[in-house]
Design a protein around this motif. Structure first.
Motif, PDB file in Angstrom:
ATOM      1  N   GLU A 109      -4.338  -9.352  11.379  1.00  0.00           N
ATOM      2  CA  GLU A 109      -5.778  -9.169  11.282  1.00  0.00           C
ATOM      3  C   GLU A 109      -6.431 -10.386  10.623  1.00  0.00           C
ATOM      4  OE1 GLU A 109      -6.659  -4.508  10.841  1.00  0.00           O
ATOM      5  OE2 GLU A 109      -5.604  -5.331   9.120  1.00  0.00           O
ATOM      6  N   ALA A 110      -7.623 -10.705  11.096  1.00  0.00           N
ATOM      7  CA  ALA A 110      -8.371 -11.834  10.528  1.00  0.00           C
ATOM      8  C   ALA A 110      -9.154 -11.372   9.306  1.00  0.00           C
ATOM      9  CB  ALA A 110      -9.319 -12.413  11.569  1.00  0.00           C
ATOM     10  N   ALA A 111      -9.430 -12.316   8.409  1.00  0.00           N
ATOM     11  CA  ALA A 111     -10.189 -12.003   7.199  1.00  0.00           C
ATOM     12  C   ALA A 111     -11.631 -11.649   7.549  1.00  0.00           C
ATOM     13  CB  ALA A 111     -10.151 -13.183   6.236  1.00  0.00           C
ATOM     14  N   ASN A 112     -12.185 -10.717   6.821  1.00  0.00           N
ATOM     15  CA  ASN A 112     -13.595 -10.352   6.986  1.00  0.00           C
ATOM     16  C   ASN A 112     -14.372 -10.766   5.734  1.00  0.00           C
ATOM     17  OD1 ASN A 112     -13.111  -8.317   5.041  1.00  0.00           O
ATOM     18  ND2 ASN A 112     -12.606  -6.817   6.625  1.00  0.00           N
ATOM     19  N   SER A 113     -15.585 -10.291   5.587  1.00  0.00           N
ATOM     20  CA  SER A 113     -16.458 -10.737   4.496  1.00  0.00           C
ATOM     21  C   SER A 113     -16.298  -9.932   3.205  1.00  0.00           C
ATOM     22  CB  SER A 113     -17.924 -10.670   4.942  1.00  0.00           C
ATOM     23  OG  SER A 113     -18.272  -9.332   5.296  1.00  0.00           O
ATOM     24  N   LEU A 114     -15.445  -8.913   3.200  1.00  0.00           N
ATOM     25  CA  LEU A 114     -15.326  -8.032   2.037  1.00  0.00           C
ATOM     26  C   LEU A 114     -14.215  -8.504   1.108  1.00  0.00           C
ATOM     27  CD1 LEU A 114     -16.402  -5.334   0.794  1.00  0.00           C
ATOM     28  CD2 LEU A 114     -14.513  -4.187   1.978  1.00  0.00           C
ATOM     29  N   GLN A 115     -14.476  -8.425  -0.187  1.00  0.00           N
ATOM     30  CA  GLN A 115     -13.475  -8.678  -1.213  1.00  0.00           C
ATOM     31  C   GLN A 115     -13.409  -7.483  -2.160  1.00  0.00           C
ATOM     32  OE1 GLN A 115     -14.290 -12.396  -3.267  1.00  0.00           O
ATOM     33  NE2 GLN A 115     -12.875 -13.515  -1.942  1.00  0.00           N
ATOM     34  N   CYS A 116     -12.184  -7.167  -2.602  1.00  0.00           N
ATOM     35  CA  CYS A 116     -11.983  -6.044  -3.515  1.00  0.00           C
ATOM     36  C   CYS A 116     -11.006  -6.452  -4.610  1.00  0.00           C
ATOM     37  CB  CYS A 116     -11.431  -4.818  -2.769  1.00  0.00           C
ATOM     38  SG  CYS A 116     -12.465  -4.232  -1.409  1.00  0.00           S
ATOM     39  N   PHE A 117     -11.076  -5.740  -5.728  1.00  0.00           N
ATOM     40  CA  PHE A 117     -10.125  -5.985  -6.801  1.00  0.00           C
ATOM     41  C   PHE A 117      -8.786  -5.328  -6.479  1.00  0.00           C
ATOM     42  CE2 PHE A 117     -14.017  -6.595  -9.407  1.00  0.00           C
ATOM     43  CZ  PHE A 117     -13.708  -7.850  -9.907  1.00  0.00           C
ATOM     44  N   SER A 118      -7.695  -5.988  -6.870  1.00  0.00           N
ATOM     45  CA  SER A 118      -6.357  -5.436  -6.741  1.00  0.00           C
ATOM     46  C   SER A 118      -5.641  -5.531  -8.082  1.00  0.00           C
ATOM     47  CB  SER A 118      -5.569  -6.184  -5.663  1.00  0.00           C
ATOM     48  OG  SER A 118      -5.399  -7.549  -6.029  1.00  0.00           O
ATOM     49  N   CYS A 119      -4.489  -4.872  -8.199  1.00  0.00           N
ATOM     50  CA  CYS A 119      -3.784  -4.769  -9.471  1.00  0.00           C
ATOM     51  C   CYS A 119      -2.527  -5.626  -9.474  1.00  0.00           C
ATOM     52  CB  CYS A 119      -3.400  -3.315  -9.762  1.00  0.00           C
ATOM     53  SG  CYS A 119      -4.807  -2.178  -9.804  1.00  0.00           S
ATOM     54  N   ASP A 120      -2.220  -6.172 -10.653  1.00  0.00           N
ATOM     55  CA  ASP A 120      -0.965  -6.884 -10.858  1.00  0.00           C
ATOM     56  C   ASP A 120       0.128  -5.846 -11.120  1.00  0.00           C
ATOM     57  OD1 ASP A 120       1.191  -8.395 -11.679  1.00  0.00           O
ATOM     58  OD2 ASP A 120       0.017  -9.741 -12.943  1.00  0.00           O
ATOM     59  N   PRO A 121       1.181  -5.766 -10.305  1.00  0.00           N
ATOM     60  CA  PRO A 121       2.190  -4.713 -10.488  1.00  0.00           C
ATOM     61  C   PRO A 121       2.973  -4.840 -11.778  1.00  0.00           C
ATOM     62  CG  PRO A 121       2.883  -6.275  -8.804  1.00  0.00           C
ATOM     63  CD  PRO A 121       1.471  -6.615  -9.141  1.00  0.00           C
ATOM     64  N   THR A 122       3.017  -6.021 -12.380  1.00  0.00           N
ATOM     65  CA  THR A 122       3.784  -6.207 -13.617  1.00  0.00           C
ATOM     66  C   THR A 122       2.990  -5.810 -14.858  1.00  0.00           C
ATOM     67  OG1 THR A 122       3.095  -8.530 -13.737  1.00  0.00           O
ATOM     68  CG2 THR A 122       5.158  -8.044 -12.587  1.00  0.00           C
ATOM     69  N   THR A 123       1.679  -6.026 -14.846  1.00  0.00           N
ATOM     70  CA  THR A 123       0.844  -5.724 -16.017  1.00  0.00           C
ATOM     71  C   THR A 123      -0.114  -4.555 -15.802  1.00  0.00           C
ATOM     72  OG1 THR A 123      -0.849  -7.315 -15.317  1.00  0.00           O
ATOM     73  CG2 THR A 123       0.934  -8.147 -16.720  1.00  0.00           C
ATOM     74  N   SER A 124      -0.287  -4.125 -14.552  1.00  0.00           N
ATOM     75  CA  SER A 124      -1.220  -3.038 -14.191  1.00  0.00           C
ATOM     76  C   SER A 124      -2.664  -3.372 -14.516  1.00  0.00           C
ATOM     77  CB  SER A 124      -0.823  -1.724 -14.890  1.00  0.00           C
ATOM     78  OG  SER A 124       0.423  -1.271 -14.408  1.00  0.00           O
ATOM     79  N   THR A 125      -2.978  -4.657 -14.650  1.00  0.00           N
ATOM     80  CA  THR A 125      -4.373  -5.073 -14.795  1.00  0.00           C
ATOM     81  C   THR A 125      -4.964  -5.264 -13.405  1.00  0.00           C
ATOM     82  OG1 THR A 125      -3.680  -7.391 -14.953  1.00  0.00           O
ATOM     83  CG2 THR A 125      -3.985  -6.177 -17.017  1.00  0.00           C
ATOM     84  N   CYS A 126      -6.156  -4.740 -13.193  1.00  0.00           N
ATOM     85  CA  CYS A 126      -6.739  -4.694 -11.849  1.00  0.00           C
ATOM     86  C   CYS A 126      -7.992  -5.565 -11.788  1.00  0.00           C
ATOM     87  CB  CYS A 126      -7.053  -3.254 -11.473  1.00  0.00           C
ATOM     88  SG  CYS A 126      -5.621  -2.149 -11.566  1.00  0.00           S
ATOM     89  N   SER A 140       4.939   7.898  -8.609  1.00  0.00           N
ATOM     90  CA  SER A 140       6.243   7.889  -7.934  1.00  0.00           C
ATOM     91  C   SER A 140       7.301   8.143  -8.988  1.00  0.00           C
ATOM     92  CB  SER A 140       6.487   6.550  -7.233  1.00  0.00           C
ATOM     93  OG  SER A 140       7.758   6.550  -6.593  1.00  0.00           O
ATOM     94  N   GLY A 141       7.917   9.304  -8.933  1.00  0.00           N
ATOM     95  CA  GLY A 141       8.887   9.672  -9.949  1.00  0.00           C
ATOM     96  C   GLY A 141       8.198   9.909 -11.281  1.00  0.00           C
ATOM     97  N   SER A 142       8.636   9.172 -12.303  1.00  0.00           N
ATOM     98  CA  SER A 142       8.054   9.318 -13.638  1.00  0.00           C
ATOM     99  C   SER A 142       7.021   8.245 -13.951  1.00  0.00           C
ATOM    100  CB  SER A 142       9.166   9.247 -14.694  1.00  0.00           C
ATOM    101  OG  SER A 142       9.857   8.005 -14.617  1.00  0.00           O
ATOM    102  N   SER A 143       6.732   7.370 -13.017  1.00  0.00           N
ATOM    103  CA  SER A 143       5.773   6.284 -13.260  1.00  0.00           C
ATOM    104  C   SER A 143       4.485   6.527 -12.490  1.00  0.00           C
ATOM    105  CB  SER A 143       6.377   4.932 -12.846  1.00  0.00           C
ATOM    106  OG  SER A 143       6.664   4.919 -11.460  1.00  0.00           O
ATOM    107  N   THR A 144       3.385   6.223 -13.159  1.00  0.00           N
ATOM    108  CA  THR A 144       2.056   6.317 -12.558  1.00  0.00           C
ATOM    109  C   THR A 144       1.380   4.964 -12.689  1.00  0.00           C
ATOM    110  OG1 THR A 144       1.865   8.666 -13.096  1.00  0.00           O
ATOM    111  CG2 THR A 144      -0.175   7.482 -12.637  1.00  0.00           C
ATOM    112  N   VAL A 145       0.907   4.428 -11.568  1.00  0.00           N
ATOM    113  CA  VAL A 145       0.318   3.084 -11.563  1.00  0.00           C
ATOM    114  C   VAL A 145      -1.045   3.138 -10.892  1.00  0.00           C
ATOM    115  CG1 VAL A 145       2.547   1.885 -11.557  1.00  0.00           C
ATOM    116  CG2 VAL A 145       1.487   2.537  -9.377  1.00  0.00           C
TER     117      VAL A 145
END
Length: 324
Positions: free
Chosen positions: A111-128, A148-153
């Motif tokens: 898929e080609a990039a569109n004009s929308l940007q969103c925040f995502s999270c760092d899986p190691t620090t959970s900062t979004c 998933s299991g005992s972890s919530t992210v």
């Protein structure tokens, strides 16, 4: 009792005869399928998925019974979701006849990039707070949490509008079930970076109120500065007592001691803080004026008697002198 068993069997046959049957994959590669009778689903679905995790893309095939939330109507759909570290794009086809999902669809193209940007999270620090470029049909910013299991992210990223619509009812992100189950409300918005993590700033405003109470301590300093100056006036009363031992002319100094009454008026209105040291010193001066008056009266009467005795002696001497 004999009639109940035949009736139960007839009802069971009619209910299974009316249920939908769909093809289901028997292994992860979906190299073989088997028909399955759906329980309550009214649609069959077949989907070809491009799943990416940590930069590695793996093609997957999905065939199963589908609920009305995933397949509200028969036809083709494209689902897309990107959480930064994981993403999936699925070409899906929904149908409502027995084993209608036996076909395997072509895998979706990049898929080609569109004009929308969103925040995502760092899986190691959970900062979004990492901006993510959305692609293709991803027209929403997603915000939720996955367990998933005992972890919530936290799960922040780009999503297609149909993925947002069915995620809550499915309890997981469609065609991304391996990431875990949704454990909070799914929030989707349609402007760039609208899924910013919310931070609580209320505690910072409460700390500013505490320092305003400190000026109260400055009011106590006023009481300490006024009292020492007024106590020195009491020393003037002791000096007048020494002058009263002189002759009758000291009676004129006694009226001059009357300003001691003024010391009582000047000291008391200043010390509004009611310090007891200033008030007790003003009581002593009145007895000193009385004693000065009595002492002066005694001295004047004694002098008068002495004069009278002297006059008597002079008169007697004068009479004696005349007689000779």
């Amino acid at each position: 009792m004999k009639m109940i068993l035949p009736l139960t069997l007839i009802v069971t046959l009619f209910s299974t005869a009316g249920a939908l049957m769909c093809e289901t994959c028997t292994n992860t590669q979906c190299s073989s399928t088997a028909p399955v009778t759906c329980t309550s689903e009214t649609m069959c679905v077949t989907a070809s998925i491009q799943a990416t995790s940590s930069g590695t893309t793996v093609p997957q095939i999905f065939k199963a019974c589908a609920s009305s939330s995933l397949c509200p109507a028969a036809g083709n759909q494209t689902f897309s979701g990107d959480l930064g570290a994981s993403s999936a794009v699925a070409s899906a086809q929904c149908c409502n006849t027995d084993n209608c999902n036996s076909a395997t669809l072509p895998f979706p193209a990049a898929e080609a990039a569109n004009s929308l940007q969103c925040f995502s999270c760092d899986p190691t620090t959970s900062t979004c707070t990492t901006p993510l470029q959305c692609r293709g049909v991803e027209d929403r910013c997603l915000q939720t949490t996955l367990t998933s299991g005992s972890s919530t992210v936290p799960a922040f990223g780009c999503a297609s509008s149909n993925l947002c619509a069915v995620a809550s009812s499915l309890g997981s992100l469609p065609f991304m079930q391996s990431l875990g189950n949704i454990s909070s409300t799914v929030n989707c918005c349609g402007t760039s970076l609208c899924n910013a993590p919310q931070t609580t700033t209320a505690p910072t405003t409460t700390t500013t109120a505490a320092p305003t109470t400190t000026p109260g301590a400055t009011t106590t300093t006023a009481a300490t500065t006024t009292t020492p100056a007024t106590t020195t006036t009491s020393a003037t009363t002791t000096t007048t007592a020494a002058t009263t031992t002189s002759t009758a002319t000291t009676t004129t100094s006694a009226p001059t001691t009357t300003p001691l009454a003024t010391t009582t008026t000047t000291s008391t209105p200043i010390t509004i803080t009611t310090t007891t040291t200033t008030t007790t010193t003003t009581i002593a001066p009145p007895p000193t004026t009385a004693t000065l008056a009595t002492h002066s009266a005694m001295t004047t009467s004694s002098n008068a008697s002495c004069v009278r005795l002297a006059m008597i002696h002079l008169l007697v001497g004068f009479l004696v002198f005349i007689s000779y």
